[in-house]
Design an enzyme around this catalytic site. Structure first.
Site, PDB file in Angstrom:
ATOM      1  N   ASP A  82      -2.230   2.934  -0.842  1.00 11.81           N
ATOM      2  CA  ASP A  82      -2.128   2.601   0.583  1.00 11.81           C
ATOM      3  C   ASP A  82      -0.670   2.211   0.908  1.00 11.81           C
ATOM      4  O   ASP A  82       0.188   2.218   0.003  1.00 11.81           O
ATOM      5  CB  ASP A  82      -3.110   1.430   0.821  1.00 11.81           C
ATOM      6  CG  ASP A  82      -3.364   1.117   2.277  1.00 11.81           C
ATOM      7  OD1 ASP A  82      -3.267   2.026   3.112  1.00 11.81           O
ATOM      8  OD2 ASP A  82      -3.692  -0.049   2.573  1.00 11.81           O
ATOM      9  N   ASP A 104       4.435   5.020   4.357  1.00  8.54           N
ATOM     10  CA  ASP A 104       4.386   4.453   5.712  1.00  8.54           C
ATOM     11  C   ASP A 104       5.804   4.345   6.265  1.00  8.54           C
ATOM     12  O   ASP A 104       6.535   3.402   5.956  1.00  8.54           O
ATOM     13  CB  ASP A 104       3.699   3.081   5.679  1.00  8.54           C
ATOM     14  CG  ASP A 104       3.624   2.451   7.070  1.00  8.54           C
ATOM     15  OD1 ASP A 104       4.132   3.058   8.030  1.00  8.54           O
ATOM     16  OD2 ASP A 104       3.053   1.349   7.174  1.00  8.54           O
ATOM     17  N   HIS A 180      -3.949  -4.698  11.793  1.00  9.39           N
ATOM     18  CA  HIS A 180      -4.366  -5.203  10.476  1.00  9.39           C
ATOM     19  C   HIS A 180      -4.688  -6.692  10.576  1.00  9.39           C
ATOM     20  O   HIS A 180      -4.042  -7.414  11.322  1.00  9.39           O
ATOM     21  CB  HIS A 180      -3.232  -5.035   9.457  1.00  9.39           C
ATOM     22  CG  HIS A 180      -2.898  -3.614   9.148  1.00  9.39           C
ATOM     23  ND1 HIS A 180      -1.822  -2.974   9.689  1.00  9.39           N
ATOM     24  CD2 HIS A 180      -3.501  -2.713   8.339  1.00  9.39           C
ATOM     25  CE1 HIS A 180      -1.764  -1.729   9.227  1.00  9.39           C
ATOM     26  NE2 HIS A 180      -2.777  -1.543   8.414  1.00  9.39           N
ATOM     27  N   GLY A 209      -6.810  -0.980   9.851  1.00 11.36           N
ATOM     28  CA  GLY A 209      -7.224  -2.188  10.580  1.00 11.36           C
ATOM     29  C   GLY A 209      -8.695  -2.155  10.934  1.00 11.36           C
ATOM     30  O   GLY A 209      -9.085  -2.517  12.034  1.00 11.36           O
ATOM     31  N   SER A 211     -11.154  -3.992   9.914  1.00 13.74           N
ATOM     32  CA  SER A 211     -11.889  -5.271   9.965  1.00 13.74           C
ATOM     33  C   SER A 211     -11.990  -5.763  11.391  1.00 13.74           C
ATOM     34  O   SER A 211     -11.042  -5.601  12.172  1.00 13.74           O
ATOM     35  CB  SER A 211     -11.167  -6.327   9.120  1.00 13.74           C
ATOM     36  OG  SER A 211     -11.177  -5.938   7.779  1.00 13.74           O
ATOM     37  N   THR A 233      -9.559  -6.949   5.193  1.00 14.10           N
ATOM     38  CA  THR A 233      -9.734  -8.371   5.536  1.00 14.10           C
ATOM     39  C   THR A 233     -11.204  -8.797   5.517  1.00 14.10           C
ATOM     40  O   THR A 233     -11.539  -9.850   4.961  1.00 14.10           O
ATOM     41  CB  THR A 233      -9.108  -8.637   6.923  1.00 14.10           C
ATOM     42  OG1 THR A 233      -7.738  -8.233   6.856  1.00 14.10           O
ATOM     43  CG2 THR A 233      -9.184 -10.101   7.300  1.00 14.10           C
TER      44      THR A 233
HETATM   45  P1  13P Z   1      -7.823  -4.735   7.714  1.00 16.13           P
HETATM   46  O1  13P Z   1      -7.367  -5.743   6.697  1.00 16.13           O
HETATM   47  O2  13P Z   1      -7.542  -5.164   9.102  1.00 16.13           O
HETATM   48  O3  13P Z   1      -9.232  -4.312   7.502  1.00 16.13           O
HETATM   49  O4  13P Z   1      -6.914  -3.434   7.507  1.00 16.13           O
HETATM   50  C1  13P Z   1      -6.976  -2.755   6.289  1.00 16.13           C
HETATM   51  C2  13P Z   1      -6.015  -1.624   6.263  1.00 16.13           C
HETATM   52  O5  13P Z   1      -5.794  -0.968   7.252  1.00 16.13           O
HETATM   53  C3  13P Z   1      -5.379  -1.319   4.979  1.00 16.13           C
HETATM   54  O6  13P Z   1      -4.516  -0.239   5.087  1.00 16.13           O
END
Ligand code: 13P
Length: 279
Positions: A82, A104, A180, A209, A211, A233
């Site tokens: 990631d 990224d 995120h 993002g 979560s 998260t």
């Molecule tokens: P969250 O922690 O908001 O779920 O985002 C995870 C993410 O996008 C990792 O690349």
């Protein structure tokens, strides 16, 4: 099972119109929680790590573990890297066995720099048979653990089409209103923008993002063309809560409680994304 690549899993998800969950891991309990949730749901899954997590768990610890467990799983599992910003770390990732990596470049000084660096990474990675995810626009929040919150910049649909053509990216992370980490205000997703991007871009689209989004948000984004949903998260909060709820337990029992809570949180997402019984 044989090791799968993200490309194989997302090709199928795109064709059939469901989402596949992506989850970062820093230890054995997280890897086991993700894979056992996927096995319970008979769902494909993508697991991995990110540059910001390397101080917690280096490639040499976590990658052999993920690859080994992915091969032993009863469902298709792909191992992905990631958010990564550093060229050197990406080169290490190509050598150590990731099936795909994310460069990224959304924080580069200019759009041109994002295009140039994304294209360079994609060219090298493709030479080694590795797929590349890139980001256009910027998903805000705390993506790198630096404590610095980045502002969100929405992805422009026409730019997305040109970006994929110019870079050769295999997967595109789009910014349509998610951030995120924990949301400070209710997220408002721009689904028409996502649908427009989906109409112009051929490669699988990725939502970061994940979560804190509602069930309806997931339904709408997956129907709008998202194939991969990144969630972190919500999973670690579930693990943390389980530990806090059981102060009477010793260390070994506490980590097992956390693992089970993370497994349940993961299974919930896999079902929501429509990937159940697609394994
Ligand atoms: P969250 O922690 O908001 O779920 O985002 C995870 C993410 O996008 C990792 O690349």
């Amino acid at each position: 099972m044989a090791l799968y690549t993200m490309k194989e899993l997302l090709r199928e998800a795109k064709r059939e119109g469901y989402g596949i969950g992506y989850f970062n891991a820093v230890n054995l309990e997280m890897v086991r929680a993700y894979i056992s949730a996927a096995e319970e749901c008979n769902s494909p899954i993508i697991i991995g790590t990110a540059e910001a997590l390397l101080p917690v768990s280096s490639f040499s610890w976590i990658v052999p573990l993920m690859l080994d467990q992915a091969k032993r799983a009863r469902v298709p599992v792909a191992v992905h890297l990631d958010h990564t910003y550093s060229f050197d770390i990406l080169m290490q990732a190509l050598r150590i066995g990731f099936g795909s990596v994310m460069y990224d470049g959304s924080r580069e000084k200019s759009h041109e720099e994002n295009v140039r660096k994304s294209a360079e990474i994609a060219r090298i990675a493709h030479g080694m048979g590795v797929g590349v995810e890139c980001e256009l626009g910027s998903v805000g929040g705390l993506a790198d653990g630096s404590g610095q919150e980045d502002a969100m910049i929405y992805t422009e649909p026409e730019d997305a089409r040109d970006f994929v053509e110019q870079t050769g990216a295999d997967f595109l992370a789009v910014s349509i209103g998610t951030v995120h980490g924990v949301y400070k205000a209710e997220p408002r997703l721009d689904i028409p923008r996502l649908e427009k991007i989906h109409g112009l871009v051929d490669v699988p689209l990725v939502l970061h993002g994940g979560s804190g989004l509602s069930d309806e948000d997931f339904r709408n984004t997956i129907a709008g063309g998202i194939c991969k949903v990144n969630v972190y998260t919500d999973i670690i909060l579930a693990g943390k809560k389980a530990m806090e709820d059981h102060p009477e337990l010793g260390y070994t029992d506490t980590i097992l409680k956390a693992e089970n809570a993370m497994k349940e949180a993961t299974a919930l997402k896999l079902r929501l994304f429509g990937s159940e019984n697609r394994g």
